[in-house]
Scaffold this motif. Structure first.
Motif, PDB file in Angstrom:
ATOM      1  N   GLU A 318       0.832  -1.204   0.000  1.00  0.00           N
ATOM      2  CA  GLU A 318       0.000   0.000   0.000  1.00  0.00           C
ATOM      3  C   GLU A 318       0.868   1.256   0.000  1.00  0.00           C
ATOM      4  OE1 GLU A 318      -3.920   1.858   2.214  1.00  0.00           O
ATOM      5  OE2 GLU A 318      -2.978   0.045   2.991  1.00  0.00           O
ATOM      6  N   HIS A 338     -10.154   4.021   1.164  1.00  0.00           N
ATOM      7  CA  HIS A 338     -10.505   2.643   1.503  1.00  0.00           C
ATOM      8  C   HIS A 338     -12.021   2.429   1.487  1.00  0.00           C
ATOM      9  CE1 HIS A 338      -6.753   0.534   2.917  1.00  0.00           C
ATOM     10  NE2 HIS A 338      -6.305   1.760   2.729  1.00  0.00           N
ATOM     11  N   SER A 341     -13.320   2.202  -1.986  1.00  0.00           N
ATOM     12  CA  SER A 341     -12.848   0.992  -2.642  1.00  0.00           C
ATOM     13  C   SER A 341     -13.676  -0.225  -2.269  1.00  0.00           C
ATOM     14  CB  SER A 341     -11.379   0.731  -2.276  1.00  0.00           C
ATOM     15  OG  SER A 341     -10.566   1.811  -2.699  1.00  0.00           O
ATOM     16  N   LYS A 342     -14.216  -0.250  -1.054  1.00  0.00           N
ATOM     17  CA  LYS A 342     -15.060  -1.384  -0.664  1.00  0.00           C
ATOM     18  C   LYS A 342     -16.275  -1.499  -1.572  1.00  0.00           C
ATOM     19  CE  LYS A 342     -13.764  -1.230   4.232  1.00  0.00           C
ATOM     20  NZ  LYS A 342     -14.234  -0.950   5.611  1.00  0.00           N
ATOM     21  N   ASN A 357      -7.720  -9.679  -1.605  1.00  0.00           N
ATOM     22  CA  ASN A 357      -7.322  -8.274  -1.588  1.00  0.00           C
ATOM     23  C   ASN A 357      -8.376  -7.350  -2.184  1.00  0.00           C
ATOM     24  OD1 ASN A 357      -4.761  -8.732  -0.422  1.00  0.00           O
ATOM     25  ND2 ASN A 357      -3.947  -9.352  -2.419  1.00  0.00           N
ATOM     26  N   LYS A 360      -9.687  -3.367  -1.449  1.00  0.00           N
ATOM     27  CA  LYS A 360      -8.638  -2.427  -1.078  1.00  0.00           C
ATOM     28  C   LYS A 360      -8.488  -1.393  -2.195  1.00  0.00           C
ATOM     29  CE  LYS A 360      -5.942  -5.812   1.586  1.00  0.00           C
ATOM     30  NZ  LYS A 360      -4.635  -6.488   1.703  1.00  0.00           N
ATOM     31  N   TYR A 401      -3.946  -5.049  -6.580  1.00  0.00           N
ATOM     32  CA  TYR A 401      -4.223  -4.530  -5.245  1.00  0.00           C
ATOM     33  C   TYR A 401      -2.964  -4.628  -4.378  1.00  0.00           C
ATOM     34  CZ  TYR A 401      -9.129  -5.149  -6.577  1.00  0.00           C
ATOM     35  OH  TYR A 401     -10.333  -5.082  -7.212  1.00  0.00           O
TER      36      TYR A 401
END
Length: 455
Positions: A318, A338, A341-342, A357, A360, A401
């Motif tokens: 990250e 974050h 991104s979910k 992953n 993320k 990711y």
């Protein structure tokens, strides 16, 4: 016993031997022992001399075997350059008929020739005439000529065959001098009765093939006059008309001199811009002052269809993503947010994705592309690229990711000569990045201007 002796000799060599390469002669590919020969000497050999090669297909088989060994070693993060191949390409009638194709095989750095085994298959009673200073019979002179022509057509080194009479120093020097004048880049030396290289032949060979101070003086003068002149049609040097073939020949003599490390260096006269071509100056070998090691392949090595699996792998993190995104001033929330991104996880990977992953922040695709090209450099283009000419296609079939692990492959799609740069060529490469699940995450097609070998 033989493999152990060779391996012990290779282990005793210094790790830095930039001035020489060590090739191990193995058993013929048609037999059952060549693989053991290679495995026993693989780590410290620079390449292999292959007897009785009959076809290019045999060299592709050998290339696959060497690639598998290189891939095994790459897992230990040892960045060894690819092994080269020197085929003996005239030891059977079929080989002679296929010699041009053999010279263009994978990993071939040069070709050489031999006539003793061929004479047996032909039913010849001898290989040389009993008169005319023991010159080769016409059929074997033809093989020698074909070796030279096939090598030069393929852009690899032409190595003349052995002179068997190790006690005839005068005859060896004469034949070596003829080989040099013909265009051969070197010559094999014989074994004496104790199965060691004969020192008389080695010393003579160096003396014959090293450019003399007078040859260097003339070559440097021609190069200087040609490159500073405005008219490239022809120039005059010491009463002789000089045109492009003379200039290219002089360039090759100058290039050959870069390997000289003898007491004659100070006698070499190198013309400098704006100075008289007869003015003496010291020859300085820059490679001795600041040695560099390059691992990449030259234009001649990058044959269409060649597939290279790269040893470098990378688990991306990250922090990589955040740093690259900030460095390139890209504020897109899909790389940084974050929570956002979910919500994108199902859209990118599908509702039933098994990727742990997923969800993320998505990796910046420009980072993925840059990493792919970077991982491809050591075995493909390290030190041999002149310029990156551009990308004609870039695809990102799957997302990347944080915590994904990537590996790379390169396939050579095409190559062509540069019309304006005779010492360079244009190669089309396709780089492919895979994640830990074997999915393609990036595919990039690019064109690069590549160096040719200095002949």
């Amino acid at each position: 016993m033989g493999r152990r002796t060779v391996r012990e000799f290779l282990d005793s060599l210094p790790s830095d031997r930039r001035r020489s390469e060590v090739l191990v002669r193995i058993n013929p590919l048609s037999g059952s022992h060549w693989q053991e020969d290679i495995q026993a000497t693989f780590r410290n050999a620079d390449g292999f001399m292959i007897p009785k090669v009959e076809s290019r297909e045999e060299l592709h088989m050998l290339d696959d075997f060497l690639s598998s060994l290189e891939n095994d070693i790459s897992n230990t993060n040892t960045a060894d350059p690819s092994k080269v191949i020197l085929p003996i390409a005239t030891e059977t009638p079929r080989a002679v008929l296929n010699i041009a194709d053999i010279a263009q095989g994978p990993r071939v750095c040069g070709i050489t020739w031999g006539c003793e085994d061929l004479s047996v298959e032909l039913g010849s009673y001898c290989t040389r005439k009993t008169t005319e200073n023991h010159r080769y019979l016409d059929i074997f002179t033809h093989c020698r000529n074909m070796c030279l022509l096939a090598a030069k057509a393929a852009g690899v080194q032409a190595i003349d065959g052995i002179y068997q009479n190790v006690r005839d120093v005068v005859g060896f020097e004469k034949e070596s001098g003829e080989a040099k004048l013909m265009g051969f880049d070197g010559k094999l030396v014989s074994l004496n009765g104790q199965q060691t290289l004969h020192p008389n032949q080695i010393q003579t060979l160096h003396k014959v093939f090293e450019p003399t101070p007078q040859e260097m003086k003339e070559a440097n003068a021609i190069v200087e006059l040609w490159e500073v002149g405005d008219d490239k049609g022809a120039i005059e040097y010491q009463g002789k008309m000089i045109d492009m073939p003379h200039y290219m020949r002089a360039k090759k003599v100058v290039a050959r001199c870069s390997g000289i490390s003898s007491k004659d260096e100070e006698a070499i006269e190198t013309p400098q811009p704006g100075r008289n071509v007869d003015e003496e100056t010291k020859h300085v070998d820059q490679d001795e002052i600041f040695p560099r090691v390059y691992l990449g392949k030259h234009f001649e090595d990058l044959e269409p269809g060649l597939k290279i699996r790269h040893f470098l792998t990378r688990t991306v993190t990250e922090s990589d993503n955040v740093f690259f995104t900030c460095l390139t001033m890209n504020p897109a929330p899909i790389h940084l947010d974050h929570e956002l991104s979910k919500g994108n996880a199902s859209a990118l990977d599908g509702a039933n994705s098994s990727n742990i992953n997923a969800g993320k922040p998505l990796f910046n695709s420009m980072f993925t592309l840059a990493l792919l090209v970077g991982m491809s450099v050591p075995e493909a283009t390290h030190g041999t690229t002149v310029a990156n000419l551009g990308f004609s296609e870039v695809l990102f079939p799957k997302p990347v990711y944080p915590d994904d692990t990537l590996r790379a492959e390169t396939v050579i799609l095409d190559r062509r000569e540069s019309k304006s740069r005779p010492s360079q060529g244009i190669v089309t490469l396709q780089h492919i990045a895979y994640n830990q699940r074997g999915e393609v995450v990036c595919k990039a097609m690019r064109q690069a201007l590549m160096k040719k070998r200095v002949v």
